[in-house]
Design a protein around this motif. Sequence first.
Motif, PDB file in Angstrom:
ATOM      1  N   VAL A 109       0.851  -1.183   0.000  1.00 18.27           N
ATOM      2  CA  VAL A 109       0.000   0.000   0.000  1.00 18.27           C
ATOM      3  C   VAL A 109       0.893   1.241   0.000  1.00 18.27           C
ATOM      4  CG1 VAL A 109      -1.820   1.263   1.192  1.00 18.27           C
ATOM      5  CG2 VAL A 109      -1.788  -1.247   1.275  1.00 18.27           C
ATOM      6  N   LEU A 110       0.770   2.059  -1.031  1.00 17.16           N
ATOM      7  CA  LEU A 110       1.591   3.248  -1.211  1.00 17.16           C
ATOM      8  C   LEU A 110       0.747   4.494  -0.989  1.00 17.16           C
ATOM      9  CD1 LEU A 110       3.432   2.265  -4.518  1.00 17.16           C
ATOM     10  CD2 LEU A 110       4.143   1.821  -2.165  1.00 17.16           C
ATOM     11  N   ASN A 111       1.226   5.394  -0.147  1.00 18.90           N
ATOM     12  CA  ASN A 111       0.507   6.631   0.144  1.00 18.90           C
ATOM     13  C   ASN A 111       1.458   7.818   0.176  1.00 18.90           C
ATOM     14  OD1 ASN A 111      -0.994   4.472   2.404  1.00 18.90           O
ATOM     15  ND2 ASN A 111      -2.195   5.397   0.769  1.00 18.90           N
ATOM     16  N   MET A 129       7.338   6.571   6.373  1.00 24.46           N
ATOM     17  CA  MET A 129       6.922   5.734   7.484  1.00 24.46           C
ATOM     18  C   MET A 129       6.456   4.404   6.910  1.00 24.46           C
ATOM     19  SD  MET A 129       4.939   8.253  10.150  1.00 24.46           S
ATOM     20  CE  MET A 129       5.096   7.023  11.453  1.00 24.46           C
ATOM     21  N   GLN A 130       6.673   3.350   7.661  1.00 22.62           N
ATOM     22  CA  GLN A 130       6.287   2.025   7.184  1.00 22.62           C
ATOM     23  C   GLN A 130       5.655   1.223   8.314  1.00 22.62           C
ATOM     24  OE1 GLN A 130       9.091  -1.351   6.107  1.00 22.62           O
ATOM     25  NE2 GLN A 130       8.487  -0.711   4.061  1.00 22.62           N
ATOM     26  N   LYS A 131       4.687   0.402   7.943  1.00 21.84           N
ATOM     27  CA  LYS A 131       4.028  -0.495   8.877  1.00 21.84           C
ATOM     28  C   LYS A 131       3.763  -1.801   8.157  1.00 21.84           C
ATOM     29  CE  LYS A 131      -0.170  -0.968  11.676  1.00 21.84           C
ATOM     30  NZ  LYS A 131      -1.465  -0.339  12.058  1.00 21.84           N
ATOM     31  N   VAL A 132       3.886  -2.920   8.891  1.00 26.16           N
ATOM     32  CA  VAL A 132       3.619  -4.237   8.323  1.00 26.16           C
ATOM     33  C   VAL A 132       2.549  -4.924   9.152  1.00 26.16           C
ATOM     34  CG1 VAL A 132       4.583  -6.492   7.719  1.00 26.16           C
ATOM     35  CG2 VAL A 132       5.977  -4.427   7.457  1.00 26.16           C
ATOM     36  N   GLU A 133       1.514  -5.375   8.507  1.00 26.09           N
ATOM     37  CA  GLU A 133       0.472  -6.168   9.151  1.00 26.09           C
ATOM     38  C   GLU A 133       0.273  -7.433   8.338  1.00 26.09           C
ATOM     39  OE1 GLU A 133      -3.169  -4.047   9.650  1.00 26.09           O
ATOM     40  OE2 GLU A 133      -2.352  -2.652  11.120  1.00 26.09           O
ATOM     41  N   GLY A 134       0.753  -8.556   8.856  1.00 27.09           N
ATOM     42  CA  GLY A 134       0.646  -9.804   8.116  1.00 27.09           C
ATOM     43  C   GLY A 134       1.354  -9.706   6.780  1.00 27.09           C
ATOM     44  N   ASP A 135       0.606  -9.901   5.693  1.00 30.30           N
ATOM     45  CA  ASP A 135       1.180  -9.838   4.351  1.00 30.30           C
ATOM     46  C   ASP A 135       1.005  -8.471   3.699  1.00 30.30           C
ATOM     47  OD1 ASP A 135       2.044 -12.525   4.336  1.00 30.30           O
ATOM     48  OD2 ASP A 135       0.029 -13.209   3.817  1.00 30.30           O
ATOM     49  N   VAL A 136       0.583  -7.479   4.490  1.00 32.88           N
ATOM     50  CA  VAL A 136       0.376  -6.133   3.959  1.00 32.88           C
ATOM     51  C   VAL A 136       1.484  -5.210   4.450  1.00 32.88           C
ATOM     52  CG1 VAL A 136      -1.205  -4.185   3.776  1.00 32.88           C
ATOM     53  CG2 VAL A 136      -2.120  -6.514   3.961  1.00 32.88           C
ATOM     54  N   VAL A 137       2.164  -4.556   3.507  1.00 33.31           N
ATOM     55  CA  VAL A 137       3.189  -3.569   3.825  1.00 33.31           C
ATOM     56  C   VAL A 137       2.650  -2.193   3.433  1.00 33.31           C
ATOM     57  CG1 VAL A 137       5.508  -2.729   3.302  1.00 33.31           C
ATOM     58  CG2 VAL A 137       5.092  -5.180   3.484  1.00 33.31           C
ATOM     59  N   PHE A 138       2.625  -1.271   4.399  1.00 30.48           N
ATOM     60  CA  PHE A 138       2.198   0.099   4.173  1.00 30.48           C
ATOM     61  C   PHE A 138       3.441   0.983   4.111  1.00 30.48           C
ATOM     62  CE2 PHE A 138      -0.989  -2.115   6.622  1.00 30.48           C
ATOM     63  CZ  PHE A 138      -2.206  -1.727   6.078  1.00 30.48           C
ATOM     64  N   HIS A 139       3.475   1.885   3.121  1.00 22.31           N
ATOM     65  CA  HIS A 139       4.637   2.770   3.003  1.00 22.31           C
ATOM     66  C   HIS A 139       4.180   4.150   2.570  1.00 22.31           C
ATOM     67  CE1 HIS A 139       8.964   3.504   2.715  1.00 22.31           C
ATOM     68  NE2 HIS A 139       8.641   4.324   1.727  1.00 22.31           N
TER      69      HIS A 139
END
Length: 322
Positions: free
Chosen positions: A247-249, A256-266
């Motif tokens: 997920v790109l924002n 900033m980055q966050k990982v939840e299970g198989d989802v990577v937020f950046h």
Amino acid sequence: MGHRDKGDRPGDRGRSGGIDRRGALHCMVWAGTGVLWGLSGGVPRSLGLVGDAMAAAPSGFTFLQISDSHVGFDKPANPNALGTLQEAVGRISALPQKPEFLIHTGDISHLSKPQEFDNADQVIGGAGLPVRYVPGEHDLLDDGTGQAYLDRYGRGSQGAGWYSFDAGGVHFIGLVNVVNLRAGGLGNLGHDQLEWLEDDLRGKSASTPIVVFAHIPLWTVYADWGWGTEDAAQALSYLKRFGSVTVLNGHIHQLMQKVEGDVVFHTAMSTAFPQPAPGSAPSPGPMTVPPDRLRSLLGTTRVSVLQGTKRLAITDSPLSAS
């Protein structure tokens, strides 16, 4: 919506071309200004935008993300936001391995003025690449409807500008979470877009790599400043079955980055100006730093996947020493 024909790609304002179908997401890097992603064998990996790392880039499908250009902004935090966007595009143009397209994650303009959009189009067009856009809240200031944005960048999209497409074995989804945004309020997707998203993903194999891009983060970075999306949990519930989701924002103008299970937020840096860290100032907004520090906050970030894991490893490298 699935795969689109080349003639019906929202926000595609550059050249068209063949897509290398050799796998999934492989790299993402920042140039103080942009982040380069590539696709190779279904695994995210990183390359540098300059120097030996990029010279050694493998062949394959690549795309580049830029965000928060704020063309028209001229305050002390950066008196020449158009100039730093030009710097970003210059780096893109100099890449020995050309990306297939660019993704811009919103706030192309600062005040939604026609001249701001014109200037942004001229500069970004200098990269010679197709561009996929989603709007930021600053792109919808014209009359509250966002029609000026849609007229320029929304061809073939649904609703307020959401859409999807397939490239390089990856399913890309552009979401809009800045419509009817209240001052200081969280972003929102809305019922119609959520229903569309659920339908768009129906029938997709769980092994399909997914890249979602939207302006405001789809995880709550800092609710007091509106840095999150109030109905993101519903959207993410549709993505849980997929083994690789990125997920790109933009919006918050910092990495900033966050990982939840198989989802990577950046979240992405801005090409225009930095913002303060969450809660470190009375409010969000352009952060003025000494001119010799500005490019230390518009640096290069290498993002890679450690062998044996789907998670991305991120290393920041500023354009200039702080």
